[in-house]
Motif scaffolding. Structure first.
Motif, PDB file in Angstrom:
ATOM      1  N   GLU A  35     -27.684  39.617  11.035  1.00 45.66           N
ATOM      2  CA  GLU A  35     -28.673  39.427   9.967  1.00 45.66           C
ATOM      3  C   GLU A  35     -30.102  39.650  10.467  1.00 45.66           C
ATOM      4  O   GLU A  35     -30.933  40.227   9.764  1.00 45.66           O
ATOM      5  N   SER A  36     -30.400  39.214  11.688  1.00 44.37           N
ATOM      6  CA  SER A  36     -31.779  39.347  12.177  1.00 44.37           C
ATOM      7  C   SER A  36     -32.167  40.800  12.408  1.00 44.37           C
ATOM      8  O   SER A  36     -33.327  41.176  12.199  1.00 44.37           O
ATOM      9  N   ILE A  37     -31.205  41.645  12.818  1.00 42.35           N
ATOM     10  CA  ILE A  37     -31.566  43.046  13.042  1.00 42.35           C
ATOM     11  C   ILE A  37     -31.848  43.763  11.719  1.00 42.35           C
ATOM     12  O   ILE A  37     -32.627  44.707  11.676  1.00 42.35           O
ATOM     13  N   LYS A  38     -31.234  43.287  10.634  1.00 44.26           N
ATOM     14  CA  LYS A  38     -31.531  43.872   9.322  1.00 44.26           C
ATOM     15  C   LYS A  38     -32.980  43.602   8.930  1.00 44.26           C
ATOM     16  O   LYS A  38     -33.585  44.370   8.184  1.00 44.26           O
ATOM     17  N   ALA A  39     -33.521  42.498   9.443  1.00 41.93           N
ATOM     18  CA  ALA A  39     -34.909  42.139   9.146  1.00 41.93           C
ATOM     19  C   ALA A  39     -35.901  42.820  10.082  1.00 41.93           C
ATOM     20  O   ALA A  39     -37.111  42.585   9.988  1.00 41.93           O
ATOM     21  N   SER A  55     -38.517  55.322  17.516  1.00 40.36           N
ATOM     22  CA  SER A  55     -39.790  54.596  17.654  1.00 40.36           C
ATOM     23  C   SER A  55     -39.683  53.364  18.541  1.00 40.36           C
ATOM     24  O   SER A  55     -40.651  52.963  19.178  1.00 40.36           O
ATOM     25  N   GLY A  56     -38.506  52.716  18.571  1.00 39.94           N
ATOM     26  CA  GLY A  56     -38.357  51.504  19.357  1.00 39.94           C
ATOM     27  C   GLY A  56     -39.142  50.323  18.826  1.00 39.94           C
ATOM     28  O   GLY A  56     -39.480  49.408  19.564  1.00 39.94           O
ATOM     29  N   MET A  57     -39.428  50.321  17.527  1.00 42.15           N
ATOM     30  CA  MET A  57     -40.234  49.254  16.931  1.00 42.15           C
ATOM     31  C   MET A  57     -39.424  48.351  15.999  1.00 42.15           C
ATOM     32  O   MET A  57     -39.975  47.626  15.194  1.00 42.15           O
ATOM     33  N   GLY A  58     -38.100  48.422  16.107  1.00 40.56           N
ATOM     34  CA  GLY A  58     -37.262  47.584  15.267  1.00 40.56           C
ATOM     35  C   GLY A  58     -37.094  48.100  13.854  1.00 40.56           C
ATOM     36  O   GLY A  58     -36.598  47.385  12.978  1.00 40.56           O
ATOM     37  N   LYS A  59     -37.494  49.349  13.613  1.00 41.04           N
ATOM     38  CA  LYS A  59     -37.414  49.910  12.262  1.00 41.04           C
ATOM     39  C   LYS A  59     -36.070  50.575  11.976  1.00 41.04           C
ATOM     40  O   LYS A  59     -35.780  50.939  10.841  1.00 41.04           O
ATOM     41  N   GLY A  60     -35.253  50.781  13.021  1.00 42.83           N
ATOM     42  CA  GLY A  60     -34.031  51.564  12.866  1.00 42.83           C
ATOM     43  C   GLY A  60     -33.033  50.984  11.882  1.00 42.83           C
ATOM     44  O   GLY A  60     -32.584  51.669  10.958  1.00 42.83           O
ATOM     45  N   ILE A  61     -32.666  49.709  12.075  1.00 35.60           N
ATOM     46  CA  ILE A  61     -31.660  49.101  11.198  1.00 35.60           C
ATOM     47  C   ILE A  61     -32.177  48.949   9.768  1.00 35.60           C
ATOM     48  O   ILE A  61     -31.460  49.287   8.813  1.00 35.60           O
ATOM     49  N   ILE A  64     -31.792  52.289   8.233  1.00 39.51           N
ATOM     50  CA  ILE A  64     -30.395  52.555   7.880  1.00 39.51           C
ATOM     51  C   ILE A  64     -30.037  51.856   6.573  1.00 39.51           C
ATOM     52  O   ILE A  64     -29.408  52.440   5.684  1.00 39.51           O
ATOM     53  N   GLU A  65     -30.453  50.594   6.463  1.00 35.34           N
ATOM     54  CA  GLU A  65     -30.176  49.828   5.244  1.00 35.34           C
ATOM     55  C   GLU A  65     -30.788  50.509   4.017  1.00 35.34           C
ATOM     56  O   GLU A  65     -30.145  50.637   2.966  1.00 35.34           O
ATOM     57  N   GLU A  66     -32.022  50.947   4.157  1.00 33.10           N
ATOM     58  CA  GLU A  66     -32.715  51.589   3.041  1.00 33.10           C
ATOM     59  C   GLU A  66     -32.031  52.892   2.635  1.00 33.10           C
ATOM     60  O   GLU A  66     -31.753  53.126   1.457  1.00 33.10           O
ATOM     61  N   LEU A  67     -31.748  53.744   3.612  1.00 27.28           N
ATOM     62  CA  LEU A  67     -31.152  55.043   3.330  1.00 27.28           C
ATOM     63  C   LEU A  67     -29.762  54.905   2.723  1.00 27.28           C
ATOM     64  O   LEU A  67     -29.412  55.605   1.764  1.00 27.28           O
ATOM     65  N   CYS A  68     -28.971  54.009   3.281  1.00 28.25           N
ATOM     66  CA  CYS A  68     -27.606  53.830   2.779  1.00 28.25           C
ATOM     67  C   CYS A  68     -27.608  53.157   1.406  1.00 28.25           C
ATOM     68  O   CYS A  68     -26.754  53.445   0.569  1.00 28.25           O
ATOM     69  N   GLY A  69     -28.571  52.283   1.173  1.00 30.24           N
ATOM     70  CA  GLY A  69     -28.692  51.677  -0.153  1.00 30.24           C
ATOM     71  C   GLY A  69     -28.996  52.716  -1.215  1.00 30.24           C
ATOM     72  O   GLY A  69     -28.400  52.714  -2.297  1.00 30.24           O
ATOM     73  N   LEU A  70     -29.914  53.630  -0.914  1.00 32.24           N
ATOM     74  CA  LEU A  70     -30.270  54.682  -1.858  1.00 32.24           C
ATOM     75  C   LEU A  70     -29.105  55.633  -2.115  1.00 32.24           C
ATOM     76  O   LEU A  70     -28.945  56.164  -3.217  1.00 32.24           O
ATOM     77  N   ALA A  71     -28.279  55.844  -1.079  1.00 31.63           N
ATOM     78  CA  ALA A  71     -27.140  56.768  -1.200  1.00 31.63           C
ATOM     79  C   ALA A  71     -25.868  56.068  -1.652  1.00 31.63           C
ATOM     80  O   ALA A  71     -24.821  56.700  -1.777  1.00 31.63           O
ATOM     81  N   ASN A  72     -25.951  54.754  -1.892  1.00 30.93           N
ATOM     82  CA  ASN A  72     -24.788  53.967  -2.305  1.00 30.93           C
ATOM     83  C   ASN A  72     -23.662  54.048  -1.263  1.00 30.93           C
ATOM     84  O   ASN A  72     -22.481  54.193  -1.603  1.00 30.93           O
ATOM     85  N   VAL A  73     -24.045  53.973   0.004  1.00 33.31           N
ATOM     86  CA  VAL A  73     -23.094  53.984   1.112  1.00 33.31           C
ATOM     87  C   VAL A  73     -23.071  52.594   1.740  1.00 33.31           C
ATOM     88  O   VAL A  73     -24.121  52.086   2.154  1.00 33.31           O
ATOM     89  N   LYS A  74     -21.918  51.989   1.800  1.00 29.85           N
ATOM     90  CA  LYS A  74     -21.800  50.665   2.418  1.00 29.85           C
ATOM     91  C   LYS A  74     -21.855  50.796   3.936  1.00 29.85           C
ATOM     92  O   LYS A  74     -21.211  51.663   4.526  1.00 29.85           O
ATOM     93  N   VAL A  75     -22.647  49.925   4.571  1.00 27.52           N
ATOM     94  CA  VAL A  75     -22.740  49.927   6.032  1.00 27.52           C
ATOM     95  C   VAL A  75     -22.558  48.500   6.525  1.00 27.52           C
ATOM     96  O   VAL A  75     -22.989  47.538   5.875  1.00 27.52           O
ATOM     97  N   GLU A  76     -21.883  48.347   7.664  1.00 30.25           N
ATOM     98  CA  GLU A  76     -21.653  47.015   8.222  1.00 30.25           C
ATOM     99  C   GLU A  76     -21.980  47.022   9.710  1.00 30.25           C
ATOM    100  O   GLU A  76     -21.939  48.068  10.366  1.00 30.25           O
ATOM    101  N   TYR A  77     -22.316  45.837  10.216  1.00 26.55           N
ATOM    102  CA  TYR A  77     -22.650  45.658  11.625  1.00 26.55           C
ATOM    103  C   TYR A  77     -21.759  44.553  12.171  1.00 26.55           C
ATOM    104  O   TYR A  77     -21.675  43.470  11.580  1.00 26.55           O
TER     105      TYR A  77
END
Length: 201
Positions: free
Chosen positions: A133-137, A160-166, A169-182
């Protein structure tokens, strides 16, 4: 190289070998990527053992995924189709695996494609107190800062290494209606990013 902790006594450190070694697999074959597209539990459609320095591993890993995922046609038929899983999300997940994996564990990264899912599996669990959950934030810890300091400068790696990656991923997959899990698998000492494919075969 010595000042950057990439070499000691005229020999590459592990970071130096993985970043700049000509054929690092000759010395450390375990730090590779093994990619498989499974037809079922015993048969595979495509398989590749990916070696080279970390940038080469990244590029070849992306090539493997792109050639095996389906293309979805855009509304404008004159435009090229897009991957069923957002390409930038896959890039982030593979880059994360390479940058943040635990290099004390002598095991490859695994990329596994199934009829319903793409999994990117990196050795080692989330560092310190991080959770799924924390990496999603956007909370992050740098496990391999020397690798990160060089890879984030590479135009192909684009990390970038600034914690923006996850969150990305959440944003892109949400827009594409793709479920992603960690999955932070502490028992087996691995971290899994799983993308569910849009269309099952």
């Amino acid at each position: 190289f010595n000042n950057w902790k990439l070499a000691e006594k005229n020999s590459f450190t592990l970071a130096g070998l993985l970043l700049f070694g000509k054929n690092p697999e000759n010395i450390k074959p375990q730090f590779a990527v093994k990619a498989v597209y499974w037809q079922d539990s015993n048969l595979f459609k495509d398989k590749e053992e990916i070696y080279g320095n970390l940038i080469e591993q990244f590029k070849k890993s992306m090539d493997f995924v792109k050639r095996n995922l389906r293309k979805v046609q855009n509304e404008n038929v004159n435009e090229p189709g897009r991957l069923e899983i957002p390409e930038e999300a896959v890039r982030e997940a593979i880059a994360n695996a390479i940058v943040h994996r635990d290099y004390f564990i002598e095991s490859p990264i695994y990329i596994e494609i199934y009829n319903d899912k793409l999994e990117i599996i990196s050795p080692g669990t989330l560092p310190n107190t991080l959770t799924e959950e924390s990496i999603k934030a956007g909370i992050h810890r740098e496990r391999n800062p020397i690798l990160l300091s060089f890879l984030e400068k590479d135009k192909d790696f684009r990390y970038s290494g600034m914690g923006k990656g996850i969150p990305r991923i959440e944003e892109l997959c949400g827009l594409a209606n793709v479920k992603v899990e960690y999955i932070n698998d502490k028992y087996n000492a691995k971290f899994i990013v799983g993308f569910y494919r849009s269309y099952m075969e």
